[in-house]
Design an enzyme around this catalytic site. Structure first.
Site, short mmCIF file in Angstrom:
data_model
loop_
_atom_site.label_atom_id
_atom_site.label_comp_id
_atom_site.label_asym_id
_atom_site.label_seq_id
_atom_site.Cartn_x
_atom_site.Cartn_y
_atom_site.Cartn_z
CB CYS B 95 -1.00 -0.04 1.15
SG CYS B 95 -2.34 1.16 0.93
CG HIS B 197 -4.43 -3.40 2.47
ND1 HIS B 197 -3.50 -2.98 3.40
CD2 HIS B 197 -4.95 -2.28 1.92
CE1 HIS B 197 -3.46 -1.66 3.41
NE2 HIS B 197 -4.33 -1.22 2.52
CD GLU B 199 -2.68 -6.29 5.12
OE1 GLU B 199 -2.12 -6.65 4.07
OE2 GLU B 199 -2.81 -5.10 5.45
#
Lengths: 254, 215
Positions: B95, B197, B199
């Site tokens: 990011c 992202h 995650e």
């Protein structure tokens, strides 16, 4: 193309989910983490946890829950309910929440939106708005739609966007619980007027209602609770049908 | 439910770093979700606060959320800029951590690390293409690379950003379309980066983190 998002909403009280959980394969239907994990496996794009706890211990309980969810769940999630100040939001963000949702607190103190957006970025701040139609007007309501205000809903949403809301979660109280479909007329008016994502809420009863809300209003996401919790609509089936209608969705193939 | 992992470490204490993944800490952004994902995946990690810490690890992640100009200021204050620029080990920016690797960002009109001689630009806001670009979008692999091993081309990943890195065939590993075609992932030598992202991007996001841990 950006996908339309499907968002189950979980009501949480004292760290436990409280209503309408009817999955056959759950060990503990009251465990929000297990339920959240189940939804993430089914292909939910995002989750909203709405805290309806009324005790003083709420913040601590919520932070623990958020940490548990963040440890186990690999999709974004939002926490709403009882967030009144920067410190509340900060604790939830640090515990792994992706976004927070504010509703009554923002109506009482609109500057809270500016403060949160400045502190954490607009993408962190969802402004939830409960609206009810009175004659020709849509008015903002508080406390789950029980308390009327004199605020015009459309104007309030525009103000929230100006102040730094990153997303609008719009619940039509007239449609909520009816299973008669979303308020597509008002949702379209709002969605056409703002440049931030709009999440439709209130009224989902069938797969066709989701097709309708995306086709007729072009909102970014649709949220529902009971149709998912009671297994009346399964997310993989819903997404398969949306896809057949040329509505872009994220498909999960396990 | 059978697959849901139980008893994940609760105190978030990193395992000893030997041979593991170092997360570069410079005061920008929350990393709870990232470390939680690494724990779920069984990837050993630790924290990098100083130049000496780099020796303990064999690969690095540069995280980051928020304002790119402000993040670059914090990175400069951390004193880690020169070390990062000379890293030879696999390094993944996520990011805003990706945007730091570019030459310049329109966010705060800031000079960045210039590891990739390309630009971070602001999305043009419109009714059709709302900003921030928030949600799940398709990631199209432009170049075959181990970072995207076992991830079907066109898979969805989760994005939240108002600024994007321009498409450049020399560096763009994967692209995404949102009002314009931009870099969802870039690659140069040992430097990798993703705008989304991982995650928060479901099983393919986790696959990408696993892939990076094996590069």
């Amino acid at each position: 193309m950006l996908s339309k998002r499907i968002i189950p909403c979980l009501d949480v009280k004292d760290g436990r989910t409280v209503k309408g959980i009817n999955f056959v394969d759950l060990r503990d239907a009251g465990d929000p983490v297990e339920l959240a994990w189940n939804y993430s496996q089914q292909g939910a794009d995002e989750l909203v946890f709405l805290d309806i706890t009324a005790t003083h211990e709420r913040r601590k309980t919520m932070v623990e829950l958020v940490k548990s969810v963040a440890r186990q769940i690999n999709i974004p999630f939002t926490i709403g309910g009882g967030i009144n100040e920067i410190a509340d939001a900060d604790a939830l963000l640090n515990a792994g929440a992706d976004k927070i949702s504010i509703n009554s607190a923002a109506v009482r103190n609109p500057a809270l939106i500016d403060e949160l957006a400045k502190a954490f970025g607009v993408q962190f701040v969802i402004v939830a708005v409960d609206t009810r139609r009175l004659g020709e007007q849509n008015l903002v309501h508080l406390n789950g739609g029980r308390i009327a205000t004199e605020k015009d809903t459309f104007e309030w949403i525009l103000e929230a966007e100006r102040r730094g809301a990153g997303e609008i979660l719009l619940t039509s109280m007239d449609h909520d619980g009816t299973k008669g479909g979303f308020d597509n007329v008002f949702l379209k008016k709002v969605n056409d007027a703002v440049h931030i994502p709009v999440i439709a809420s209130g009224g989902a009863g069938s797969v066709q209602h989701f097709v309708d809300v995306f086709e007729k209003t072009n909102v970014d996401a649709a949220l529902a609770a009971s149709v998912f919790h009671y297994g009346e609509i399964l997310i993989p089936d819903l997404k398969a049908i949306l896809s057949r209608h040329q509505i872009e969705v994220r498909q999960i193939f396990n | 439910m059978a697959d849901m992992k139980q008893n994940v470490t609760t105190d978030n204490t990193p395992p000893s770093g030997a041979g593991g993944l170092g997360i570069i800490r410079y005061g920008a952004g929350n990393i709870f979700s990232l470390t939680a994902a690494l724990e779920r995946l069984g990837i050993a990690y630790g924290m990098v606060h100083s130049e000496a810490d780099f020796e303990q690890f064999d690969r690095f992640i540069i995280p980051g959320v928020g304002h790119a100009g402000a993040a670059m200021n914090k990175l400069t204050q951390s004193g880690l800029v020169n070390k990062i620029k000379t890293l030879q080990k696999p390094t993944l920016g996520i990011c805003v951590g990706m945007q730091l690797l570019t030459a310049h960002s329109e966010e705060g009109d800031a000079e960045m690390l210039n590891i990739f001689p390309i630009q971070t630009k602001k999305f043009t806001d419109s009714a059709e293409y709302k900003v921030p670009h928030t949600g799940w979008n398709r990631v199209n692999q432009e170049i075959a690379n181990p970072l995207f091993a076992n991830i079907p081309n066109g898979s969805h990943f989760y994005f939240v950003h108002s600024y994007f890195i321009e498409f450049n065939p020399a560096y763009t590993l994967a692209s995404t379309d949102y009002s314009t075609k931009f870099s969802a992932s870039i690659w140069k030598d040992n430097f990798y980066a993703v705008q989304f992202h991982p995650e928060k991007s479901g099983k393919y996001g986790e696959q990408l983190l696993t892939n990076f841990s094996n590069i």
